[in-house]
Each structure stands twice: as structure tokens, then as C-alpha cells.
Design a protein around this motif. Structure first.
Motif, mmCIF file in Angstrom:
data_model
loop_
_atom_site.group_PDB
_atom_site.id
_atom_site.type_symbol
_atom_site.label_atom_id
_atom_site.label_comp_id
_atom_site.label_asym_id
_atom_site.label_seq_id
_atom_site.Cartn_x
_atom_site.Cartn_y
_atom_site.Cartn_z
ATOM 1 N N ASP A 268 0.668 -1.378 0.046
ATOM 2 C CA ASP A 268 0.019 -0.058 -0.079
ATOM 3 C C ASP A 268 0.868 1.277 -0.144
ATOM 4 O O ASP A 268 0.432 2.361 -0.729
ATOM 5 C CB ASP A 268 -0.952 -0.073 1.114
ATOM 6 N N SER A 269 2.123 1.003 0.473
ATOM 7 C CA SER A 269 2.719 2.549 1.017
ATOM 8 C C SER A 269 4.000 2.455 -0.292
ATOM 9 O O SER A 269 4.420 3.525 -0.575
ATOM 10 C CB SER A 269 3.588 2.472 2.107
ATOM 11 N N GLY A 270 4.113 1.357 -0.951
ATOM 12 C CA GLY A 270 5.386 1.428 -1.825
ATOM 13 C C GLY A 270 6.483 1.236 -1.434
ATOM 14 O O GLY A 270 7.890 0.649 -1.999
ATOM 15 N N ILE A 271 6.532 0.597 0.005
ATOM 16 C CA ILE A 271 7.924 0.006 0.723
ATOM 17 C C ILE A 271 7.939 -1.258 0.301
ATOM 18 O O ILE A 271 6.960 -2.152 0.487
ATOM 19 C CB ILE A 271 7.756 0.122 2.188
ATOM 20 N N PRO A 272 8.941 -1.697 -0.070
ATOM 21 C CA PRO A 272 8.992 -3.116 -0.663
ATOM 22 C C PRO A 272 8.913 -4.123 0.444
ATOM 23 O O PRO A 272 9.534 -4.207 1.612
ATOM 24 C CB PRO A 272 10.384 -3.372 -1.243
ATOM 25 N N TYR A 273 8.246 -5.400 0.166
ATOM 26 C CA TYR A 273 8.088 -6.410 1.351
ATOM 27 C C TYR A 273 9.585 -7.268 1.232
ATOM 28 O O TYR A 273 10.340 -7.144 0.328
ATOM 29 C CB TYR A 273 7.140 -7.295 0.547
ATOM 30 N N ALA A 274 9.675 -7.793 2.304
ATOM 31 C CA ALA A 274 11.145 -8.332 2.791
ATOM 32 C C ALA A 274 11.432 -9.379 1.754
ATOM 33 O O ALA A 274 12.539 -9.496 1.043
ATOM 34 C CB ALA A 274 11.212 -8.774 4.252
ATOM 35 N N SER A 275 10.492 -10.115 1.074
ATOM 36 C CA SER A 275 10.594 -11.196 0.112
ATOM 37 C C SER A 275 9.850 -11.081 -1.011
ATOM 38 O O SER A 275 8.692 -10.374 -0.805
ATOM 39 C CB SER A 275 10.573 -12.363 0.993
ATOM 40 N N ILE A 276 10.079 -11.906 -1.962
ATOM 41 C CA ILE A 276 9.349 -11.885 -3.251
ATOM 42 C C ILE A 276 9.291 -13.455 -3.928
ATOM 43 O O ILE A 276 10.339 -14.195 -3.591
ATOM 44 C CB ILE A 276 9.715 -10.931 -4.340
ATOM 45 N N ASN A 277 8.292 -13.895 -4.173
ATOM 46 C CA ASN A 277 8.215 -15.249 -4.968
ATOM 47 C C ASN A 277 8.411 -14.940 -6.280
ATOM 48 O O ASN A 277 7.954 -14.149 -6.927
ATOM 49 C CB ASN A 277 6.748 -15.935 -4.788
#
Length: 550
Positions: A172-181
Motif C-alpha cells: 500500500d505504501s510502496g515500501i517493498p516487502y522483505a521477500s518475493i516469490n
């Protein structure tokens, strides 16, 4: 814009610096022997790389992790992610190891596949894999003898990987999540830390994404990474110092803890490096860097009890709370970054004659020298001559109970006996993972100051690595479990950054200064090399809230 907090007189370091330079103390590094053969020393570093690489190739080729004692590898995903190979491509190029590079290039072309149902850390994958591919793409066009018709593969794989990483930014904020699939391209909150992303990891993606945008003219990479900086800055934290955890959904910080070690470090590093990467055309990042550096000086720098060594403390409960006398080895990137910011990568003698040099820059260079000495001390006081993962310091309670502020700090006392009283190595912190941060700063300081002491310190560190981390059979190097035990117990692990960073920085430290000059390139936080670019494709897409500029 200069920050008002950077006033003359924050530190009285000059006297200590002059004293140190005059002291003929060989034990602390004032070398008076005949000039060294730096070409020969550089070849020794190259031989260490070859030994490590060849052991990996023999026992674990294509594997993401190498266990040099048990002579085997392991994967971080079913098919592997190219962790060691991709991270090492540009070191192979720099050292002109063309046969090994050819084999690695073929593996990248034929075997590297990011279409995997695998969760990966957004930050680590960006700085190591995306950064490694982009650096190889750049250097293939710059260095003789390392180019091939297959070089297109570096950029092709980089685009494929970056497109998969974009899903991490869909919070929602544009801050990236710690991980990605990698296959679903869906971001994943951290499984620890209350689901928060770390500040350093969220704000150490920008150089890679912005360089890729410049290469491909695809603006989405630039904007996704750039937005992170605005969201973090809009929190309006005092002194430009940011807590180490941020909620990806709200963009608000979830802790008060401030440190320049793990979870905080490379946020600050990328402020000045983003400014340099775009050739000074984004002054917003210089402003943020100078504000943060003033905050570091005001709130975090203090001295040890016996020798008055300057170190970067931590604020476990934020500004206004007592300092903790703890300094990760990771913090040792800072003196090199300070010198780089003060001079722009120019030799110091030349920078001092350029317009804009002032007392603040002079003070910054003095601080860079002092902190480099403290980082060197982490090595000098141990039995092996190798630094622990974390150092603690003896410091007066009064120096820890309140903000250091603008009070003068006493001159350093250059006595190894006093240094040994000031460094504390706790058992859980006594391991050495072959980290690069100190040799990174030694490289930067040598290139900028031309003081041979930094090369000599680097050589001492390299000799310690050679003495204590080489396996008995000569096949590779391993991490250490304990830096104060002789012989030190080894860990069955070789970090990829041993090849990507530590040996690379040592090789460059011993190389001629016109090889990859600091005025032409910028190193990402994994020591991958990007060119300074003209910002003629995309402009800075955000402005600071006016109150943040004061």
C-alpha cells in the motif's frame, strides 16, 4: 544545501590526527620499511581468489552455497539461483581470469533460470544477483579481453529478474516487502520483526533499479525504487537518523532503534552513492546525506574510555536515550562513504583546491580517518588479526547517558595496550565471516588520501586471512568461529561476498589508482560496479516536505 547542524567545532580531531601521523609506532601501522611491491601483493590476492573459486568449481559448481571443509555445495532453491557465480562475475573480469569467466558466462546463459516457485529476500537478490548481472554487463564493454558475443545474456537475465522483483513493491505504501516469490511475483512480508521490512533493505535497491532504467529506458524500475525514499523521508525523523524497521503497508516506522549496523547501514551508504551515481544531478540525496551525517556526528559518535578512539554507537531506544557501546563490523563502510561524500571521489589534494571545499569537509575527512583507525583496531587487537562480527567498547557512563552533541572529543591515544583495554569481543560475536567493510573503506581512503598506511593495513588484513582461513589442503578459504583462538576453529562456509567484495576490494587497493577511478564509477553495497550516468532520461520524481529541509 548545507545542514546547520554541521558546524565547525563538532569534533576536535585535527590534533589527534596530527599526533597519530607523527608517532613512529610500527605496531599501529606507521610503516618505515622499503617501498612495497604492490603488483606482487595484488597477484597474491588474485591467487587467493583463484584458490577459492577453483575449490568451489571442483566441489560445488552451480550451487548457491559452498562448504569448503566438507567439500560440497548446497542450493537455496531447487534449481539454484546463481548465488556464487553471478556474484563473482565482475571480480573475474577485473582480475582478467578469462577462462574461468567463459565457463561462468556459459553457465549463466545455459543454466540460470529465475522462473522458480521460490521465495527470495528482495534486498539480497537485488544487490547480489541483479547488481552482479548489471555490473558484468557494464564491465564487459569497458575492460579488454573480457567481452564475448554472449554478453547480451547479462542484461537479458537482469531484466527478467528485475521484472520478477517488481512485485515486492506492490504494498500500500510502496515500501517493498522483505521477500518475493520469483514465479508468482507476489511480495511476502517478513516472517520476523512483526512483518516489517528493514530500513536498510528497503532503501538499498535504488542504484540497481535506476541503472537498469537508464539502460532499458523503462521508467518503472526508477519510479518504484525512488518512491521508497520519499515514503521513508516523509516520516520526518530527527537528525536524518531512521529507525531500523518500517511497516510495508503504512510506510511508518515500527521501532525506535537507530543503528548503522545491521538493518540500518546501507540506507546511509546509498544516500551519497545515489547522488554520485547520477553525476550530482539529484541534490536531494546530497541534502539527505549531509543531514544524516550531521545527525551521526551529533547523536552517535563517542569515544572509548582509555584511548579515546572514536566509534559509532547505537541508540536502542531512539534519540534522547542512552547510547549502547556496540559497533557491528558492518558499520565500517562508513568512513569510506564519508570520504567519498566529502571529495566526490576526487583525490583529497585536488578536492581541497576545488570550489566548495570548506571547514565542514575538512572535518568530515578527519572523522573518516578516525573511524577507519577504529575499524582497523578491530583487527589489530585480536589474536588472529581478523575482526569479530561485532565489537563492544569500554566507554565512560557519562559518554553514553546523553547525546554527544557538539562537545569536543579528546584526541586519540595511539597505544596498542590501551586499545586492547577498549575493545571487548563477546563469545557470541567472535566469529569472522570474511566481511568486506573495513577493506572497502581502506580502498576508498587510499584512493582519496593517497596515504600508504591504508594499503599497509589492507596487506596486514590479507596476510591474516591467508594465515588463518586457508584450508590445510590449500583448497579454498573458510569463515572463522573464533577470532581470539589459535588455531581458530573454522566454519564450513565460504560467503559469496568473500569473492564478490573482500578480495575485489583488496585487489583494487593494491592496483594502480587509474584502474576503475572513483570519479567514473560507483560501487553498490555488494561491490558491484556501475558507471556514473547523466540524468538525461528521468528526473527526480519527488520533493521533500518543506519542514524536512530545515
Amino acid at each position: 544545501m548545507r545542514r546547520k547542524a554541521l558546524v565547525a567545532g563538532v569534533f576536535v580531531l585535527a590534533a589527534g590526527l596530527v599526533l597519530w601521523q607523527k608517532l613512529p609506532q610500527l605496531e599501529l601501522g606507521r610503516y618505515t620499511s622499503k617501498p612495497a611491491d604492490w603488483d606482487k601483493r595484488r597477484e597474491k590476492v588474485k591467487e587467493a581468489f583463484e584458490s577459492s573459486w577453483d575449490a568451489y568449481s571442483k566441489y560445488a559448481w552451480g550451487q548457491d552455497q559452498f562448504h569448503p571443509i566438507s567439500k560440497k555445495g548446497s542450493q537455496m532453491s531447487p534449481d539454484g539461483l546463481g548465488w556464487i557465480i553471478v556474484d563473482s562475475l565482475d571480480t573475474l573480469m577485473i582480475m582478467n581470469l578469462t577462462d574461468r569467466l567463459s565457463t561462468a558466462r556459459k553457465w549463466v546463459q545455459r543454466s540460470l533460470n529465475y522462473d522458480q516457485d521460490q521465495d527470495v529476500n528482495t534486498f539480497e537478490t537485488t544487490i547480489r544477483m541483479l547488481g552482479g548481472l548489471l555490473s558484468a554487463h557494464y564491465l564487459a564493454s569497458q575492460l579488454p579481453d573480457v567481452s564475448s558475443r554472449r554478453d547480451y545474456v547479462y542484461l537479458s537475465k537482469a531484466v527478467d529478474l528485475a521484472d520478477r522483483l517488481l512485485g515486492a513493491y506492490e504494498s500500500d505504501s510502496g515500501i517493498p516487502y522483505a521477500s518475493i516469490n520469483l514465479r508468482t511475483m507476489k511480495g511476502i512480508p517478513s516472517h520476523t520483526d512483526g512483518g516489517s521490512s528493514s530500513t536498510a533493505e528497503a532503501a538499498t535497491l535504488q542504484m540497481e533499479m535506476k541503472y537498469l532504467a537508464n539502460l532499458t529506458r523503462n521508467e518503472i524500475y526508477w519510479r518504484k525504487a525512488e518512491k521508497v525514499m520519499k515514503v521513508l523521508d516523509d516520516n520526518g525523523m530527527e537528525g536524518g537518523l531512521l529507525p531500523i524497521f518500517v511497516n510495508a503497508q503504512t510506510g511508518r516506522f515500527t521501532s525506535r532503534e537507530i543503528r548503522l549496523g545491521s538493518r540500518g547501514d546501507s540506507y546511509y551508504e546509498y544516500l551519497i552513492k545515489q547522488y554520485l551515481q547520477t553525476s550530482g544531478q539529484e541534490p536531494i540525496y546530497l541534502e539527505m546525506w549531509e543531514q544524516a551525517l550531521a545527525g551521526i556526528q551529533k547523536h552517535l559518535i563517542t569515544t572509548t574510555q582509555h584511548s579515546n578512539l572514536k566509534f559509532v554507537a547505537e541508540l536502542p531506544n531512539g534519540i534522547g536515550s542512552p547510547l549502547s557501546p556496540k559497533m557491528d563490523h558492518l558499520v565500517c563502510f562508513l568512513p569510506g562513504s564519508i570520504a567519498l561524500g566529502a571529495t566526490g571521489g576526487l583525490p583529497e589534494a585536488k578536492a581541497r583546491k576545488a570550489p566548495g571545499w570548506n571547514a565542514e569537509k575538512d572535518q568530515q575527512m578527519q572523522l573518516a580517518r578516525e573511524l577507519t583507525k577504529t575499524c582497523w583496531g578491530m583487527y589489530k587487537v585480536t589474536e588472529t588479526g581478523l575482526a569479530p562480527e561485532i565489537a563492544w567498547f569500554n566507554a565512560d557512563n557519562g559518554a553514553l547517558q546523553s547525546t554527544p552533541g557538539n562537545r569536543p572529543l579528546p584526541a586519540t591515544r595511539n597505544s596498542k595496550a590501551l586499545w586492547e583495554k577498549d575493545y571487548i569481543v563477546k563469545p557470541l560475536d567472535a566469529h569472522n565471516l570474511q566481511r568486506p567493510e573495513t577493506v572497502e573503506s581502506l580502498f576508498m581512503m587510499w584512493r582519496i588520501t593517497n596515504d600508504p598506511i591504508y594499503r599497509e593495513w589492507g596487506w596486514e588484513i590479507f596476510k591474516a586471512f591467508e594465515k588463518y582461513t586457508v584450508l590445510n589442503d590449500g583448497e579454498g578459504h573458510a569463515s572463522l568461529n573464533e577470532v581470539n583462538s589459535i588455531p581458530p576453529p573454522l566454519r564450513d562456509n565460504m560467503e559469496s561476498f568473500w569473492l564478490a567484495e573482500t578480495l575485489k576490494y583488496l585487489y583494487l587497493l593494491f592496483s594502480p589508482n587509474d584502474f576503475l577511478p572513483l570519479t567514473d564509477v560507483v560501487f553498490n553495497t555488494e561491490a558491484h560496479i556501475f558507471p556514473r550516468i547523466r540524468q538525461d532520461k528521468f528526473q527526480t520524481g519527488w520533493e521533500r516536505i518543506p519542514s524536512r529541509r530545515n
